[in-house]
Scaffold this motif. Structure first.
Motif, PDB file in Angstrom:
ATOM      1  N   UNK A  18      96.562  30.964  30.537  1.00 22.30           N
ATOM      2  CA  UNK A  18      96.022  31.384  31.831  1.00 22.30           C
ATOM      3  C   UNK A  18      96.061  30.222  32.807  1.00 22.30           C
ATOM      4  N   UNK A  19      95.715  30.556  34.036  1.00 19.10           N
ATOM      5  CA  UNK A  19      95.452  29.552  35.057  1.00 19.10           C
ATOM      6  C   UNK A  19      93.947  29.616  35.299  1.00 19.10           C
ATOM      7  N   UNK A  20      93.241  28.580  34.957  1.00 17.38           N
ATOM      8  CA  UNK A  20      91.792  28.470  35.103  1.00 17.38           C
ATOM      9  C   UNK A  20      91.022  29.575  34.368  1.00 17.38           C
TER      10      UNK A  20
ATOM     11  N   UNK B 176     103.920  30.376  36.961  1.00 12.27           N
ATOM     12  CA  UNK B 176     104.186  29.868  35.612  1.00 12.27           C
ATOM     13  C   UNK B 176     103.846  28.371  35.558  1.00 12.27           C
ATOM     14  N   UNK B 177     104.164  27.663  36.632  1.00  8.45           N
ATOM     15  CA  UNK B 177     103.912  26.205  36.657  1.00  8.45           C
ATOM     16  C   UNK B 177     102.412  25.903  36.587  1.00  8.45           C
ATOM     17  N   UNK B 178     101.622  26.645  37.383  1.00 15.78           N
ATOM     18  CA  UNK B 178     100.166  26.412  37.391  1.00 15.78           C
ATOM     19  C   UNK B 178      99.592  26.732  36.010  1.00 15.78           C
ATOM     20  N   UNK B 179     100.102  27.790  35.429  1.00 17.91           N
ATOM     21  CA  UNK B 179      99.615  28.189  34.101  1.00 17.91           C
ATOM     22  C   UNK B 179      99.985  27.136  33.050  1.00 17.91           C
TER      23      UNK B 179
ATOM     24  N   UNK C  16      97.319  25.100  30.749  1.00 19.60           N
ATOM     25  CA  UNK C  16      97.334  25.154  29.281  1.00 19.60           C
ATOM     26  C   UNK C  16      97.421  23.729  28.717  1.00 19.60           C
ATOM     27  N   UNK C  17      98.248  22.903  29.372  1.00 21.43           N
ATOM     28  CA  UNK C  17      98.364  21.505  28.936  1.00 21.43           C
ATOM     29  C   UNK C  17      97.015  20.773  29.084  1.00 21.43           C
ATOM     30  N   UNK C  18      96.350  21.031  30.197  1.00 19.79           N
ATOM     31  CA  UNK C  18      95.022  20.437  30.436  1.00 19.79           C
ATOM     32  C   UNK C  18      94.023  20.877  29.352  1.00 19.79           C
ATOM     33  N   UNK C  19      94.031  22.166  29.042  1.00 16.89           N
ATOM     34  CA  UNK C  19      93.093  22.677  28.024  1.00 16.89           C
ATOM     35  C   UNK C  19      93.378  21.997  26.685  1.00 16.89           C
ATOM     36  N   UNK C  20      94.663  21.884  26.353  1.00 17.98           N
ATOM     37  CA  UNK C  20      95.008  21.283  25.061  1.00 17.98           C
ATOM     38  C   UNK C  20      94.678  19.796  25.017  1.00 17.98           C
TER      39      UNK C  20
ATOM     40  N   UNK D 209      88.166  28.296  25.962  1.00 13.73           N
ATOM     41  CA  UNK D 209      87.635  28.264  27.329  1.00 13.73           C
ATOM     42  C   UNK D 209      88.020  26.928  27.960  1.00 13.73           C
ATOM     43  N   UNK D 210      87.583  26.701  29.170  1.00  8.87           N
ATOM     44  CA  UNK D 210      87.958  25.458  29.856  1.00  8.87           C
ATOM     45  C   UNK D 210      87.260  24.254  29.223  1.00  8.87           C
ATOM     46  N   UNK D 211      87.924  23.092  29.226  1.00  8.35           N
ATOM     47  CA  UNK D 211      87.264  21.885  28.724  1.00  8.35           C
ATOM     48  C   UNK D 211      86.355  21.256  29.772  1.00  8.35           C
ATOM     49  N   UNK D 212      86.407  21.780  31.007  1.00  3.50           N
ATOM     50  CA  UNK D 212      85.672  21.168  32.117  1.00  3.50           C
ATOM     51  C   UNK D 212      84.211  21.603  32.138  1.00  3.50           C
ATOM     52  N   UNK D 213      83.388  20.797  32.799  1.00  2.00           N
ATOM     53  CA  UNK D 213      82.000  21.190  32.996  1.00  2.00           C
ATOM     54  C   UNK D 213      81.964  22.297  34.058  1.00  2.00           C
ATOM     55  N   UNK D 214      80.816  22.973  34.134  1.00  2.49           N
ATOM     56  CA  UNK D 214      80.687  24.068  35.113  1.00  2.49           C
ATOM     57  C   UNK D 214      80.863  23.573  36.553  1.00  2.49           C
ATOM     58  N   UNK D 215      80.245  22.445  36.954  1.00  6.87           N
ATOM     59  CA  UNK D 215      80.464  21.999  38.339  1.00  6.87           C
ATOM     60  C   UNK D 215      81.934  21.662  38.616  1.00  6.87           C
ATOM     61  N   UNK D 216      82.614  21.084  37.647  1.00  8.16           N
ATOM     62  CA  UNK D 216      84.037  20.758  37.843  1.00  8.16           C
ATOM     63  C   UNK D 216      84.852  22.047  37.984  1.00  8.16           C
ATOM     64  N   UNK D 217      84.552  23.017  37.154  1.00  8.10           N
ATOM     65  CA  UNK D 217      85.284  24.296  37.240  1.00  8.10           C
ATOM     66  C   UNK D 217      85.089  24.955  38.602  1.00  8.10           C
ATOM     67  N   UNK D 218      83.841  24.940  39.076  1.00  9.85           N
ATOM     68  CA  UNK D 218      83.589  25.559  40.387  1.00  9.85           C
ATOM     69  C   UNK D 218      84.363  24.814  41.473  1.00  9.85           C
ATOM     70  N   UNK D 219      84.354  23.483  41.384  1.00  6.00           N
ATOM     71  CA  UNK D 219      85.058  22.683  42.390  1.00  6.00           C
ATOM     72  C   UNK D 219      86.567  22.962  42.329  1.00  6.00           C
ATOM     73  N   UNK D 220      87.106  23.086  41.129  1.00  7.25           N
ATOM     74  CA  UNK D 220      88.547  23.353  40.994  1.00  7.25           C
ATOM     75  C   UNK D 220      88.903  24.706  41.618  1.00  7.25           C
ATOM     76  N   UNK D 221      88.104  25.709  41.300  1.00  3.41           N
ATOM     77  CA  UNK D 221      88.390  27.041  41.859  1.00  3.41           C
ATOM     78  C   UNK D 221      88.277  27.012  43.377  1.00  3.41           C
TER      79      UNK D 221
END
Ligand code: NA7
Length: 543
Positions: free
Chosen positions: A424-426, A477-480, A484-488, A517-529
């Motif tokens: 996925x993307x995010x 596809x690139x964002x995804x 995926x690389x970030x999650x891994x 799920x995402x490896x990021x914290x909730x505030x980081x995820x919100x900021x990314x979105x």
């Protein structure tokens, strides 16, 4: 009470006619209800389908005795309506399933959501119509509906897992999974009951049913670190204080990694003396819920010396409570780091093993060979039982999506695409599946706190598509690939990928081991979105 909350399927009788909506929401649990509310507010026509006989999702299905929040009740409720916050009185600091289910029913009624919900309606598949740019959803009863957007608010822990034990259907007595507890209850009084599994569900269940069963046999594969919940009723004065401090409570939650009310101590455990360190450990131990986990020295939640120091503190707390030292050692976790699995909170769990009518069977030492007509047979002995309860967890995040037979561009299925882990993307969108928002794959932590901003973001993305005259939104596809690389890569660094648990799919034989799920914290995820939407939905194709 439970019966009165159950409802027949609502919506038009199945006439073969295809209903049309802007958005179709699968699931009427915590995120589904809020999605309905929010998307309707933005002017979308919406319809939710849920296979349950009532709303509430997790809090509808998980009716097992002892099921309750481990988050503070007042940190879990919806924040979108001040009126709701002021009207609803949480009765306990860590509220139990019946009250949680009542709350979600109250929300459905208060905001007039029921007219958009069709209950007892299992979605079996959804196919993207590339010409019409919309999803066609099929239900088990033959009903069909179309919507431009499809939202999977199916929960992360909703596809129950029962191990494929040989002879499972041979057992003569009643058996069930904790996540599909019968609405009419199970008669356990005086019975010989076996519970397989000692995760968060098993720990809650075992503590509660030990009060009434005739004999209890607990089949444990992995000992868990469990900590006292310290639940209690909310008195009138505290109720008033809670109601006047909701803005502070939610602000605190929004600043923390998992959206809980607890903030880590910024000091390293090893930077202070042993006395000072243990003074904080002891102080937190007397506090409620996840505080001893999430208000601790920050490095307790990182692999290393601090983590092991605290793990040993918790192990000793377990040893102090269990009379038989042999049983105590079986209950002491030694094969994984503290916090690498979800911390079950308990209210007398360890004392259960001091009861004469309770037996702990270590099935790592002597694995379960099969289920027999009479009970459970390990390689060492057969245990005769009247009832078996599987507290064996869930095929988390992707399990419920795989069951849905979601077909995107070119008829490709999400199940196949996610076979090696979610792509996925995010967490919210997957290339080749336009206008699909997998919100269940993007939410983790204190659930409602994480879900509200996520649903807000998805709803606004939908409004952006509509208001800019587009008909499709899909991840590139690139964002995804980058996600995926970030999650891994970054997932490999977080504590919860270090143990075998549902967080990484390790509880399901054959499932790819990937952080779900995402490896990021909730505030980081919100900021990314938010950065993505501020940059014109960077990483998405809008057509
Ligand atoms: P969990 O946390 O996945 O726990 C499942 C338990 O079942 C766990 O103790 C497992 O042992 C055990 N299990 C699973 N398969 C087997 C087999 N084949 N044999 C013996 N024991 C087995 O699920 P829960 O429902 O307790 O909690 C899920 C989440 O719900 C929780 O995190 C909360 O957020 C709410 P294992 O540890 O894998 O050795």
């Amino acid at each position: 009470m439970v019966e009165s909350l159950q409802q027949p399927a609502t919506g038009p009788a199945d006439s073969g006619e295809i209903e049309r909506f802007d958005a179709i929401i699968i699931g009427a649990g915590v995120t589904g209800l809020y999605s309905l509310y929010r998307m309707r507010e933005l002017g979308f026509t919406v319809q939710a389908f849920d296979d349950g006989g009532g709303v509430g999702g997790t809090w509808y299905w998980n009716r097992y005795p002892g099921c309750r929040f481990d988050s503070e009740s007042y940190s879990y409720g919806y924040s979108f309506s001040e009126e709701l916050l002021q009207e609803w009185d949480w009765k306990e600091h860590y509220s139990a399933q019946p009250e949680n289910e009542r709350y979600l029913n109250y929300v459905a009624d208060k905001f007039d959501l029921r007219k958009h919900i069709r209950l007892n309606s299992r979605v079996t598949g959804a196919t993207f119509d590339e010409e019409a740019n919309c999803w066609e959803v099929r239900l088990e009863d033959g009903h069909r509906a179309r919507g431009q957007f499809l939202i999977t608010s199916v929960g992360i822990l909703s596809s129950g897992y029962v191990p494929d034990f040989e002879g499972i259907h041979d057992f003569k007595g009643p058996w069930c999974h904790t996540g599909k507890w019968p609405a009419e209850g199970m008669d356990l009084a005086g019975k010989r009951v076996g519970v397989i599994g000692t995760g968060a569900s098993g720990v809650q269940l075992i503590t509660e049913i030990a009060k009434e069963v005739g004999h209890l046999t607990v089949f444990q594969r992995t000992a868990n670190y469990c900590a006292p919940l310290r639940n209690g009723p909310i008195d009138d004065q505290t109720q008033q204080e809670i109601k006047s401090s909701y803005p502070d409570i939610f602000k605190k939650c929004m600043e923390t990694p998992g959206s809980f009310m607890h903030q880590f101590d910024p000091r390293s455990a090893m930077s202070v003396s042993k006395e000072e360190r243990h003074a904080l450990y002891e102080e937190l131990w007397q506090e409620g819920g996840f505080k001893k986990w999430l208000s601790n020295f920050y490095d307790v939640m990182l692999p290393g010396e601090a983590n092991e120091d605290y793990a040993e503190f918790v192990r000793n707390k377990i040893r102090e409570r269990v009379h038989d030292p042999v049983v105590a050692e079986k209950l002491v976790p030694k094969d994984h780091m503290f916090g690498s699995k979800r911390l079950p909170c308990e209210s007398g769990y360890y004392e259960v093993y001091n009861q004469d009518n309770v037996l702990l069977v270590d099935v790592r030492e002597a694995p379960i060979e099969r289920i027999t007509p009479k009970g459970v047979k390990t390689i060492e002995a057969e245990y005769e039982l009247d009832v078996i309860i599987y507290a064996t967890g869930f095929d988390a995040v992707t399990g419920s999506l795989a069951k849905l037979d979601i077909k995107g561009i070119g008829g490709k299925t999400l199940k196949d695409k996610f076979a090696g882990g979610p792509r996925t993307y995010m967490g919210v969108s997957s290339a080749g599946f336009p206008n699909l928002f997998t919100i269940n794959a993007a939410s983790v932590g204190n659930f409602v706190r994480a879900a509200e901003p996520l649903v807000d973001w998805v709803s606004e993305a939908m409004a952006h598509v509509r208001d800019h005259g587009h008909s499709r939104i899909t991840a590139t596809v690139e964002a995804e690939d980058a996600w995926v690389q970030h999650v891994n890569e970054d997932g490999a660094k977080v504590l919860r990928t270090q143990a075998n648990s549902w967080f990484v799919g390790a509880n399901i034989p054959g499932k790819a081991r990937v952080l779900l799920t995402a490896p990021d914290t909730a505030p980081v995820m919100r900021a990314k979105r938010n950065a993505v939407s501020a940059n014109g939905y960077e990483g998405f194709i809008l057509e």
